[in-house]
Write a protein that holds these residues in place. Sequence first.
Motif, mmCIF file in Angstrom:
data_model
loop_
_atom_site.group_PDB
_atom_site.id
_atom_site.type_symbol
_atom_site.label_atom_id
_atom_site.label_comp_id
_atom_site.label_asym_id
_atom_site.label_seq_id
_atom_site.Cartn_x
_atom_site.Cartn_y
_atom_site.Cartn_z
ATOM 1 N N LEU A 151 4.035 -6.367 0.957
ATOM 2 C CA LEU A 151 4.293 -5.872 2.309
ATOM 3 C C LEU A 151 2.987 -5.331 2.893
ATOM 4 N N TYR A 152 2.527 -5.963 3.953
ATOM 5 C CA TYR A 152 1.303 -5.502 4.601
ATOM 6 C C TYR A 152 1.655 -4.618 5.790
ATOM 7 N N GLN A 153 1.006 -3.457 5.874
ATOM 8 C CA GLN A 153 1.067 -2.619 7.063
ATOM 9 C C GLN A 153 -0.349 -2.177 7.409
ATOM 10 N N ASN A 154 -0.637 -2.105 8.706
ATOM 11 C CA ASN A 154 -1.965 -1.656 9.104
ATOM 12 C C ASN A 154 -2.136 -0.173 8.768
ATOM 13 N N THR A 155 -3.369 0.272 8.755
ATOM 14 C CA THR A 155 -3.680 1.619 8.273
ATOM 15 C C THR A 155 -3.044 2.701 9.130
ATOM 16 N N GLU A 201 4.752 -4.141 12.587
ATOM 17 C CA GLU A 201 5.406 -3.972 13.882
ATOM 18 C C GLU A 201 6.926 -4.024 13.796
ATOM 19 N N ILE A 202 7.484 -3.900 12.615
ATOM 20 C CA ILE A 202 8.940 -3.945 12.481
ATOM 21 C C ILE A 202 9.436 -2.724 11.720
ATOM 22 N N ASP A 203 10.727 -2.467 11.845
ATOM 23 C CA ASP A 203 11.367 -1.325 11.178
ATOM 24 C C ASP A 203 12.583 -1.836 10.420
ATOM 25 N N PHE A 204 12.352 -2.369 9.234
ATOM 26 C CA PHE A 204 13.442 -2.999 8.488
ATOM 27 C C PHE A 204 14.422 -1.990 7.909
ATOM 28 N N VAL A 205 14.046 -0.727 7.851
ATOM 29 C CA VAL A 205 14.962 0.292 7.331
ATOM 30 C C VAL A 205 16.065 0.589 8.335
ATOM 31 N N ASN A 206 15.722 0.633 9.618
ATOM 32 C CA ASN A 206 16.685 1.029 10.654
ATOM 33 C C ASN A 206 17.149 -0.123 11.528
ATOM 34 N N ASN A 207 16.545 -1.286 11.392
ATOM 35 C CA ASN A 207 16.891 -2.426 12.240
ATOM 36 C C ASN A 207 17.341 -3.592 11.364
ATOM 37 N N ASN A 264 0.829 -1.192 0.000
ATOM 38 C CA ASN A 264 0.000 0.000 0.000
ATOM 39 C C ASN A 264 0.875 1.259 0.000
ATOM 40 N N ILE A 265 0.258 2.402 -0.112
ATOM 41 C CA ILE A 265 0.987 3.672 -0.050
ATOM 42 C C ILE A 265 1.649 3.796 1.320
ATOM 43 N N GLY A 266 2.967 3.954 1.340
ATOM 44 C CA GLY A 266 3.686 4.091 2.601
ATOM 45 C C GLY A 266 4.101 2.798 3.253
ATOM 46 N N ALA A 267 3.965 1.659 2.553
ATOM 47 C CA ALA A 267 4.305 0.361 3.155
ATOM 48 C C ALA A 267 5.809 0.116 3.225
ATOM 49 N N ASP A 291 15.375 -6.880 11.649
ATOM 50 C CA ASP A 291 14.080 -6.845 10.958
ATOM 51 C C ASP A 291 14.263 -7.020 9.457
ATOM 52 N N TYR A 292 15.289 -6.390 8.911
ATOM 53 C CA TYR A 292 15.573 -6.556 7.482
ATOM 54 C C TYR A 292 15.919 -8.014 7.175
ATOM 55 N N ASN A 293 16.757 -8.623 8.013
ATOM 56 C CA ASN A 293 17.133 -10.021 7.796
ATOM 57 C C ASN A 293 15.920 -10.943 7.906
ATOM 58 N N PHE A 294 14.967 -10.576 8.769
ATOM 59 C CA PHE A 294 13.723 -11.360 8.874
ATOM 60 C C PHE A 294 12.993 -11.380 7.542
ATOM 61 N N ILE A 295 12.902 -10.230 6.886
ATOM 62 C CA ILE A 295 12.232 -10.155 5.589
ATOM 63 C C ILE A 295 12.995 -10.964 4.541
#
Length: 374
Positions: free
Chosen positions: A301-305, A354-360, A185-188, A363-367
């Motif tokens: 990539l799903y993110q809540n609203t 609930e994750i921040d793959f850009v800064n963590n 979605n937009i901003g995901a 979290d990126y490795n999880f993806i």
Amino acid sequence: MKIQRITYLSLGTNQGNKLENLQNAINLIADKAGAIQKISSVYKTTSWGFDGEDFFNICLKVTTYHPPEKLMTILLSIEKDLGRKRNDSNVYSDRNIDIDILLFDDEIIFSKTLIVPHEKMLERKFVLVPLVEIANNTFHPIAKKQLSVCLQNCSDTSEIILMNEQLKRPIPIYEKYNYIAIEGNIGAGKTSLAKMMSDEFNAKIILERFADNPFLPKFYEDEERFAFPLEMSFLADRYQQLSDDLAQLDLFKSFVVSDYYIFKSLIFAQITLQKDEYLLYRKMFDLMYKEITKPDLYVYLYQNTDRLLENIKNRGRAYEQNIKPDYLQKIHDGYKNFISTQQDLNTVIIDVSEIDFVNNTEDYNFIINQIKQS
């Protein structure tokens, strides 16, 4: 773009389930250190320098973008994760896993924490035999000789036994897939993830050119008036971009990551267009869709609203600030319907709310691991 370097590693174990120890180490090295290109056969040898159980030994060829000292830190962490307890003495002892850097390109390194080439490697058949198996013609940068010659000159007379057991090589993403499309979605965060993957895997990247579309700001001001020209211009641009950038994919077998898939055009058109406009639009879309190369993997990539609205606010695009929650929900419902109806599309859905793959990094490795396992 990160520079990939070639390193050769030696792994050994003489405790517990030795094959499992080696495989677990291989998997963690692939996850954290670099892509494994080759794995030698497993060799059994007697313990070196002390009385203990026989060892199983292997060597790996790995490509990594980590500098040598950082790589060593990662390998020590992997040993720790697998239960290795190092002591400060130089006395040899039993170990469930031991990982050493033998060679790092043709570099010669003498530092407080690392010596490369490994100072003992030319004296040990349990290192040289598996290493020569996967790097026969590689030169030792100090001895100035091929490793096969170094093995012939090795004075070690200990017995080394070839085992029948085989270990599994984790397949790198860029070998498993030629083309990955990342959607959301937009901003995901799809563009951020595409850029990060392109950087790590030296992939060709295809980014949507939304910033160049003159109808986008106008659409957010007057949706009814500008919806049709906006969606038609996006469709034409996406078709042209994907056609041009994917035209040589089969010929060169390059790894490509995009931050969109052309089907998003239809998803947004269903939301924004009037019925008669959509029917005309659908005819154009169906003609183009037949010609577009389909991705080997479709990542959603799903993110809540609430998180989407927060991301949209933080990135500060003026024309996006009035986007409503119900509009984002309609977009998500469109993607959900698309994914449920595409039986021939290899799809993975990853919840990043609930994750921040850009800064963590974790979290990126999880993806990345989710993608590897797809």
